[in-house]
Design an enzyme around this catalytic site. Structure first.
Site, mmCIF file in Angstrom:
data_model
loop_
_atom_site.group_PDB
_atom_site.id
_atom_site.type_symbol
_atom_site.label_atom_id
_atom_site.label_comp_id
_atom_site.label_asym_id
_atom_site.label_seq_id
_atom_site.Cartn_x
_atom_site.Cartn_y
_atom_site.Cartn_z
ATOM 1 C CG HIS A 149 47.598 9.663 39.626
ATOM 2 N ND1 HIS A 149 46.452 10.338 39.978
ATOM 3 C CD2 HIS A 149 47.497 8.599 38.526
ATOM 4 C CE1 HIS A 149 45.613 9.883 39.085
ATOM 5 N NE2 HIS A 149 45.970 9.057 38.259
ATOM 6 C CD GLU A 150 49.991 6.407 36.805
ATOM 7 O OE1 GLU A 150 49.155 5.381 36.678
ATOM 8 O OE2 GLU A 150 49.223 7.686 35.978
ATOM 9 C CG HIS A 153 45.295 4.538 38.778
ATOM 10 N ND1 HIS A 153 43.955 4.643 38.897
ATOM 11 C CD2 HIS A 153 45.722 5.487 38.126
ATOM 12 C CE1 HIS A 153 43.569 5.670 38.479
ATOM 13 N NE2 HIS A 153 44.654 6.433 37.994
ATOM 14 C CD GLU A 227 42.615 8.812 36.460
ATOM 15 O OE1 GLU A 227 43.557 9.534 36.883
ATOM 16 O OE2 GLU A 227 42.772 7.512 36.375
#
Length: 305
Positions: A149-150, A153, A227
């Site tokens: 997930h990071e 980003h 997100e």
């Protein structure tokens, strides 16, 4: 998440500093070219606010990684000392290669709540950090999904896009703050000179802070959208099941006292997730866990581009 809170707070601090400098130059040196006996030169004001706004946002972006390390006490893994540290570095390296970005710095910060963040001005010079609580409360599959997930980003360039949006918002905030400041200075303080008075100086700074806070709702809206995108990347790099499991594992932490630093409490991934519409939800950096999980259940990783 923490990266958003740090960025916004840093940006607000930079804007306030710029506002003070702007006011001093205008008041005592007549530099700026936006004031006259007839009032404000709106074209000049718009240009100057645009420049200051973007510079403030870019400064926040460039020091975001340094601020994150300082604020959270993140210790970068220079040379892995444990099997867990080695696994973290290897997993981030694998995911970074999969999305064709440079190897981020990997770090751990001491916090009992499950949390993580990614930040940095350049997708090839980023920082990915996890809390000690994340490592203690999630299994390896869930941690892998959080890291993915990071990395999402970083690969999506969210911090850079955020900085551009924030720069535009800054420009509008500074522009309208000075219009209000000029109005108060002229009508309340009765200043008729070709230089701004104390009323303009004080009111502009107060309005910078107030309007800056209100305008952060725009940045939060963008953050909520990103997100979902980062969750999709987590599902792509790890698996949908692992990403859903990781989000589900965050639920218990919402019931415990928040142990994040004061400056980041409102932006922690493990903070309470209110349902339905409210003014407070406009300033949330994240959608609810239920919304994120529902979106993932309807998402096909093979469709991700």
């Amino acid at each position: 998440m923490m990266r958003i809170g740090l960025f916004l707070l840093t940006n607000l601090a930079v804007i306030v500093v710029f506002s003070i400098v702007f006011g001093i130059l205008s008041r005592f040196f007549g530099i700026g070219g936006v004031h006259s006996a007839g009032g404000l030169n709106y074209i000049s004001l718009a240009v100057i606010c645009g420049i200051y706004g973007m510079v403030g946002s870019m400064v926040s972006l460039f020091i975001s990684k340094w601020m994150a390390k300082r604020s959270t006490g993140t210790v970068v893994i220079e040379s892995p000392r444990t099997a867990t540290e080695q696994w973290l570095v290897d997993t981030v390296a694998k995911q970074a290669r999969a999305v064709n970005i440079g190897m981020p710095e990997v770090g751990i910060f001491n916090n009992s709540q499950p949390n993580a963040f990614a930040t940095g001005w350049n997708k090839n010079k980023a920082l990915v950090a996890v809390s000690s609580g994340l490592l203690q409360n999630m299994n390896q599959d869930e941690v892998e999904a959080v890291l993915a997930h990071e990395i999402g980003h970083v690969a999506n360039g969210d911090m850079v896009t955020l900085a551009l949006i924030q720069g535009v918002v800054n420009a509008f905030v500074m522009f309208f703050a000075r219009i209000v400041g000029n109005f108060v200075d002229r009508t309340v303080f009765k200043n008729t000179s070709d230089r701004p008075g104390v009323g303009y100086f004080i009111t502009s700074i107060v309005m910078d802070i107030l309007l800056g806070f209100l305008a952060s709702a725009i940045v939060m809206w963008f953050s909520r959208l990103r997100e979902f995108r980062a969750d999709q990347m987590g599902a792509k790099l790890a698996s949908r099941e692992k990403m859903i499991s990781a989000l589900d594992a965050l639920r218990p932490s919402a019931q415990r006292p928040d142990q994040m630093p004061e400056s980041m409490k409102a932006f922690a991934i493990s903070s309470g997730q209110a349902q339905g519409f409210s003014i407070a939800n406009l300033f949330r950096s994240h959608p609810t866990l239920d919304d994120r999980i529902a979106a993932l259940r309807n998402y096909n990783p093979s469709e991700f581009k």
